[in-house]
Write an enzyme that holds these catalytic residues in place. Structure first.
Site, PDB file in Angstrom:
ATOM      1  N   SER A 169       0.972  -1.611  -0.053  1.00 47.35           N
ATOM      2  CA  SER A 169       0.157   0.039  -0.031  1.00 47.35           C
ATOM      3  C   SER A 169       0.628   1.175  -0.118  1.00 47.35           C
ATOM      4  O   SER A 169       1.698   0.946   0.587  1.00 47.35           O
ATOM      5  CB  SER A 169      -0.827  -0.018   0.689  1.00 47.35           C
ATOM      6  OG  SER A 169      -1.523   0.893   1.976  1.00 47.35           O
ATOM      7  N   TYR A 225      -3.195  -0.474  10.526  1.00 48.10           N
ATOM      8  CA  TYR A 225      -2.410  -0.959   9.072  1.00 48.10           C
ATOM      9  C   TYR A 225      -1.996  -0.356   8.434  1.00 48.10           C
ATOM     10  O   TYR A 225      -0.921  -1.423   7.684  1.00 48.10           O
ATOM     11  CB  TYR A 225      -4.175  -0.373   8.019  1.00 48.10           C
ATOM     12  CG  TYR A 225      -4.684  -0.490   6.803  1.00 48.10           C
ATOM     13  CD1 TYR A 225      -4.461  -1.424   6.062  1.00 48.10           C
ATOM     14  CD2 TYR A 225      -3.690   0.756   5.430  1.00 48.10           C
ATOM     15  CE1 TYR A 225      -4.816  -2.428   4.781  1.00 48.10           C
ATOM     16  CE2 TYR A 225      -4.147  -0.196   4.558  1.00 48.10           C
ATOM     17  CZ  TYR A 225      -3.953  -0.926   3.994  1.00 48.10           C
ATOM     18  OH  TYR A 225      -4.146  -1.426   2.980  1.00 48.10           O
TER      19      TYR A 225
END
Ligand code: BGC
Length: 288
Positions: free
Chosen positions: A173, A186
């Site tokens: 990401s 996350y």
């Protein structure tokens, strides 16, 4: 967990096969895509198959959706099977690889895609939320990569198939480098993926194994629905994306296919940002 529950994308537009002609870049290769019944993973599974790979469609929830992906691949003349496994569970991961090798003979490409968010303000975040996200996004990638590496090393290079003994592509990401308030678990998981992959790439490169990460920005999938589903949210999101459009799953799957192919044979240990410029710090366009 937010609106990111796996399997909630049934109302999304059906992923269509891309229209540019296939190049058969992955002919004869065996690929495993984790979390392949939704979002980015689904698009990657279809695209790998379109380039000639046999594909394992891994899922943990929503078997019908996984079977739909398998059916779509078969309709286009490809080979695919669905295998249920929770990537954060060691026994289930081992059983999945055993079944894949039993069915397809080996593995050439692992796409470590399964991932989730479970967002909370830091002081409210439960240990369960922390462990769940680290368990799937980081430990899950470790467990799958370890099984893949074992098989790549056992088999070695098969020249007619690929220059490399194996390829791992992680879906990481932009948040492996962009801090993300309210999503600390996350961002920590993706930061972990970054150095896990770079260290692993260094360790296994001598065996002709390539390990790379693809780092998506905002891609139109169920995981971030709230960021694009209303015009207001979409316009807000555009403040973060210099290229001024949301990413589509195919933006990622095209990149994965290329990284998995021998066209990218000299690329090892990178994080490739596919984000419309999100990592260019657009806030500084006029400020600073
Ligand atoms: C997250 C999305 C988010 C994107 C950009 C991704 O890794 O899963 O929810 O929209 O990063 O912030």
């Amino acid at each position: 967990m937010n609106s990111t529950q796996p399997g909630t994308d049934s109302e999304l537009p059906h992923v269509v096969m891309p229209e540019c002609p296939p190049r058969n870049l992955l002919h004869g290769q065996k690929a495993l895509v984790t979390g392949a019944n939704s979002g980015i993973g689904l698009s990657v599974a279809l695209h790998l198959a379109r380039e000639g790979a046999d594909v394992v469609v891994n899922y943990v929830y929503d078997e019908p959706k996984a079977q739909e992906v398998v059916a779509q691949i078969k309709q286009h003349g490809g080979h695919a099977i669905a295998i249920k496994a929770d990537v954060s569970n060691e026994d289930e991961v081992k059983a999945m690889f055993a079944q894949m090798i039993d069915t397809f003979g080996t593995i050439d490409i692992l796409v470590n895609n399964a991932g989730l968010q479970s967002d909370a303000a830091f002081e409210d975040m439960t240990l369960q939320q922390w462990n769940k996200v680290i368990g799937v996004n980081l430990t899950g990638q470790f467990l799958c990569a370890r099984e893949a590496i074992r098989e790549f090393r056992r088999r070695g290079v098969v020249k007619d198939i690929s220059c490399a003994a194996g390829k791992i592509i992680s879906i990481s990401s932009v948040h492996e480098v962009i801090p993300w308030a309210g999503h600390v678990n996350y961002a920590a998981s993706k930061g972990g993926v970054m150095l896990m992959n770079k260290s692993l790439a260094q360790e296994v490169a001598p065996f002709r194994i390539r390990v790379n990460s693809v780092c998506p920005g905002a891609i139109r999938t169920p995981i971030n629905r709230s960021a694009w589903e209303t015009p207001e949210a979409y316009n807000d999101l555009m403040r973060l994306i210099p290229y001024n459009r949301i990413g589509e799953p195919i933006d990622i799957s095209r990149t994965v296919v290329w990284l998995a192919s021998d066209d990218a044979d000299y690329i090892n240990g990178i994080s490739l940002f596919v984000d419309g410029g999100m990592t260019l710090y657009p806030g500084f366009t006029e400020g600073g």
